[in-house]
Design an enzyme around this catalytic site. Structure first.
Site, PDB file in Angstrom:
ATOM      1  CG  ASP A 180      -0.303  -0.508   2.490  1.00 45.96           C
ATOM      2  OD1 ASP A 180       0.932  -0.561   2.553  1.00 45.96           O
ATOM      3  OD2 ASP A 180      -1.038  -0.836   3.433  1.00 45.96           O
ATOM      4  CG  ASP A 195      -8.731  -1.061  11.764  1.00 48.67           C
ATOM      5  OD1 ASP A 195      -7.781  -1.785  11.379  1.00 48.67           O
ATOM      6  OD2 ASP A 195      -9.092  -0.050  11.142  1.00 48.67           O
ATOM      7  CG  HIS A 254      -5.720  -2.108   8.849  1.00 47.43           C
ATOM      8  ND1 HIS A 254      -5.916  -0.835   9.353  1.00 47.43           N
ATOM      9  CD2 HIS A 254      -4.383  -2.316   8.924  1.00 47.43           C
ATOM     10  CE1 HIS A 254      -4.760  -0.305   9.692  1.00 47.43           C
ATOM     11  NE2 HIS A 254      -3.813  -1.198   9.459  1.00 47.43           N
ATOM     12  CD  GLU A 308      -8.555   1.228   7.736  1.00 47.67           C
ATOM     13  OE1 GLU A 308      -8.434   0.265   8.521  1.00 47.67           O
ATOM     14  OE2 GLU A 308      -7.986   2.319   7.922  1.00 47.67           O
TER      15      GLU A 308
HETATM   16  C1  F6R Z   1       1.465  -1.352   6.063  1.00 46.67           C
HETATM   17  C2  F6R Z   1       0.290  -2.153   6.256  1.00 46.67           C
HETATM   18  C3  F6R Z   1      -0.523  -2.069   7.520  1.00 46.67           C
HETATM   19  C4  F6R Z   1       0.306  -2.390   8.761  1.00 46.67           C
HETATM   20  C5  F6R Z   1      -0.555  -2.294  10.019  1.00 46.67           C
HETATM   21  C6  F6R Z   1       0.246  -2.519  11.270  1.00 46.67           C
HETATM   22  O1  F6R Z   1       2.026  -1.579   4.784  1.00 46.67           O
HETATM   23  O2  F6R Z   1      -0.055  -2.877   5.379  1.00 46.67           O
HETATM   24  O3  F6R Z   1      -1.591  -2.959   7.430  1.00 46.67           O
HETATM   25  O4  F6R Z   1       0.848  -3.667   8.636  1.00 46.67           O
HETATM   26  O5  F6R Z   1      -1.183  -1.049  10.082  1.00 46.67           O
HETATM   27  O6  F6R Z   1       1.132  -1.456  11.450  1.00 46.67           O
HETATM   28  P1  F6R Z   1       2.297  -1.527  12.549  1.00 46.67           P
HETATM   29  O7  F6R Z   1       3.231  -2.595  12.088  1.00 46.67           O
HETATM   30  O8  F6R Z   1       2.941  -0.175  12.483  1.00 46.67           O
HETATM   31  O9  F6R Z   1       1.637  -1.841  13.826  1.00 46.67           O
END
Ligand code: F6R
Length: 266
Positions: A67, A136, A138, A143
């Site tokens: 992403d 959440d 994701h 989301e």
């Molecule tokens: C980032 C991504 C997000 C993160 C998630 C957890 O490329 O795909 O889904 O993996 O938000 O973020 P952290 O690792 O910062 O807790």
């Protein structure tokens, strides 16, 4: 689904890096799906160490990131391209032309997303996909409510994600509201998936994703439908799992009797 509970963030990262390295040794032209965020930083550090000290070769590897924020140029220090350059790409020998990160400044996001999907296909699909999990539930920026069949597309971020991200920006107004993200359906087509989570803040959502019902309200729960997923956790992130003892038992049995099977979902 195989669940591996490790003692620490470092052990989780080492385990994930070992599996990625095995994949690259087995197939030097592997297509890697990569994530940003704080979770995989230790894994990337370990891969960099393996490259520098053991000669792990990325020269034929191709990468696709999950992403990117819409509206941030790749040079912006909060863009995911910048993150990847600084936490991995600049320290290994993956050719720049093999790197794919969604382009947040695309003139037509729709055309870009279709092209991204076709590029993944052109390279034969993703061999191994690394994921973190959001508070959440994701995966990538899918989301809650994202279709479990969704493809790469524009996604409006939730207020929770925007608030989570605010710490990286000077003020709330600068935090991007939109992202380009691979869909849950895109992710599920990867041949193998490794999801990582660490820290007690992730314990509740990890338990929901692994042991709760499959639901578009928790995108990560869709991984239950995939036939080769390995979830690697530190003990804090695993602390709310009901069947933790069984996962540990499975790991110990494999380690004793069939070590080559560790990291292969059963
Ligand atoms: C980032 C991504 C997000 C993160 C998630 C957890 O490329 O795909 O889904 O993996 O938000 O973020 P952290 O690792 O910062 O807790």
């Amino acid at each position: 689904m195989e669940v591996i509970i490790t003692d620490s963030y470092e052990a989780m990262s080492a385990q994930a890096a070992k599996m990625i390295a095995q994949q690259i040794l087995h197939k030097p032209s592997s297509v890697l799906g990569l994530a940003t965020g704080s979770t995989p930083v230790g894994t990337y550090k370990e891969l960099i160490r393996m490259h520098k000290e053991q000669g792990l070769d990325f020269s034929k590897v191709v990468t696709f990131n999950l992403d990117e924020y819409v509206g941030l140029p790749p040079s912006h220090n909060q863009s995911y391209r910048y993150f990847m350059d600084h936490n991995l790409f600049h320290h290994i020998n993956v050719p720049t032309g093999h790197i794919h990160v969604p382009y947040g400044h695309a003139e037509s996001v729709l055309d870009f997303c279709a092209w991204y999907e076709s590029e993944i296909k052109r390279y034969g699909g993703i061999d191994i996909q690394i994921l973190g999990i959001g508070g959440d539930g994701h995966i990538a920026f899918n989301e809650p409510g994202s279709s479990l069949g969704s493809r790469t597309r524009l996604k409006t971020l939730t207020q929770e994600t925007i608030t989570d991200n605010a710490r990286f920006f000077a003020n709330m107004d600068e935090v991007p509201r939109f992202a380009i993200t691979m869909g849950v359906g895109t992710i599920l087509e990867a041949r193998k998936i490794i999801m990582l989570a660490n820290g007690s803040k992730k314990a509740k959502i990890v338990a929901e994703a692994i042991e709760g019902p499959v639901s578009s309200q928790v995108s990560a729960s869709a991984l239950q439908l995939h036939r080769d997923v390995v979830v690697i956790l530190d003990k804090e992130a695993a602390s709310k799992l009901k069947r933790a003892d069984y996962y540990k038992w499975v790991y110990d049995q494999k380690a004793k009797l069939m070590p080559a099977l560790i990291g292969k979902a059963t």
